[in-house]
Write a protein that holds these residues in place. Structure first.
Motif, PDB file in Angstrom:
ATOM      1  N   MET A   1      25.439  46.397  37.993  1.00  0.00           N
ATOM      2  CA  MET A   1      25.594  44.995  37.734  1.00  0.00           C
ATOM      3  C   MET A   1      26.175  44.307  38.949  1.00  0.00           C
ATOM      4  O   MET A   1      26.942  44.887  39.698  1.00  0.00           O
ATOM      5  N   ALA A   2      25.856  43.002  39.025  1.00  0.00           N
ATOM      6  CA  ALA A   2      26.324  42.222  40.162  1.00  0.00           C
ATOM      7  C   ALA A   2      27.728  41.717  39.908  1.00  0.00           C
ATOM      8  O   ALA A   2      28.162  41.561  38.773  1.00  0.00           O
ATOM      9  N   LYS A   3      28.429  41.508  41.005  1.00  0.00           N
ATOM     10  CA  LYS A   3      29.786  40.982  40.905  1.00  0.00           C
ATOM     11  C   LYS A   3      29.744  39.484  40.622  1.00  0.00           C
ATOM     12  O   LYS A   3      28.866  38.772  41.090  1.00  0.00           O
ATOM     13  N   ALA A   4      30.704  39.003  39.900  1.00  0.00           N
ATOM     14  CA  ALA A   4      30.817  37.577  39.611  1.00  0.00           C
ATOM     15  C   ALA A   4      31.235  36.832  40.878  1.00  0.00           C
ATOM     16  O   ALA A   4      32.055  37.311  41.650  1.00  0.00           O
ATOM     17  N   ILE A   5      30.655  35.658  41.033  1.00  0.00           N
ATOM     18  CA  ILE A   5      31.004  34.837  42.206  1.00  0.00           C
ATOM     19  C   ILE A   5      32.277  34.093  41.863  1.00  0.00           C
ATOM     20  O   ILE A   5      32.340  33.323  40.913  1.00  0.00           O
ATOM     21  N   ARG A   6      33.287  34.351  42.635  1.00  0.00           N
ATOM     22  CA  ARG A   6      34.571  33.721  42.373  1.00  0.00           C
ATOM     23  C   ARG A   6      34.922  32.683  43.442  1.00  0.00           C
ATOM     24  O   ARG A   6      35.785  31.852  43.229  1.00  0.00           O
TER      25      ARG A   6
END
Length: 166
Positions: free
Chosen positions: A1-6
């Motif tokens: 899964m991709a990391k959340a853009i923070r």
């Protein structure tokens, strides 16, 4: 899964980049509108040669003084009459049908032409010649028109006199 853009990095162009882009836009518009720009420059050159631009610049520099003088001139009683008379004339012209006005102006122009010809010739007319001319259809039409005009004007004069009394 991709990391959340923070975190969002917003790139803000620096001032030099903005100026370079603005200059590029201006150059593009100049190139696309070359003919119009050249004509505008020729007009400006002509106005500058006639010193119109210098005068306009001086008026803008002294605009408060110029406005004060203009307002003083407009506030004079004579100017009030000019403005009212101008409005009245425009209102009067609005009441006339264009065909009526054209007929009146054509007749006036033709009459003035004849008047100037008579003045150039300088012929004296005898009473008998004048009497004979009064029988012409043109003179009769003009006299009838003038009498109708005087009658209509007299009606308005009498109406206004009654309004002023009452």
């Amino acid at each position: 899964m991709a990391k959340a853009i923070r975190r969002i990095n917003k790139e803000v162009p620096n001032q030099q980049e903005e100026q370079a882009e603005a200059v590029a836009d201006i150059l593009k518009e100049l190139a696309e509108n070359r003919e119009a720009i050249m004509k505008s420059l020729a007009i400006l050159k002509g106005l500058n040669d006639m010193r119109v631009l210098e005068t306009a610049h001086a008026l803008l520099d002294q605009r408060t003084e110029v406005a004060a003088i203009a307002i003083q001139q407009i506030n004079q009683p004579g100017m009030h009459n000019v403005i009212k008379n101008g409005m009245g004339a425009v209102g009067f012209l609005g009441t006339l049908q264009p065909d009526q006005l054209n007929t009146i102006l054509d007749g006036l122009g033709n009459g003035l032409k004849r008047l100037s010809k008579t003045g150039e010739k300088g012929k004296k007319q005898t009473i008998w010649t004048m009497r004979r001319r009064l029988r012409s259809p043109e003179i009769r039409a003009a006299m009838t028109t003038m009498v109708d005009f005087l009658e209509g004007m007299g009606e308005v004069f009498l109406e206004n006199r009654e309004k002023q009394k009452g």
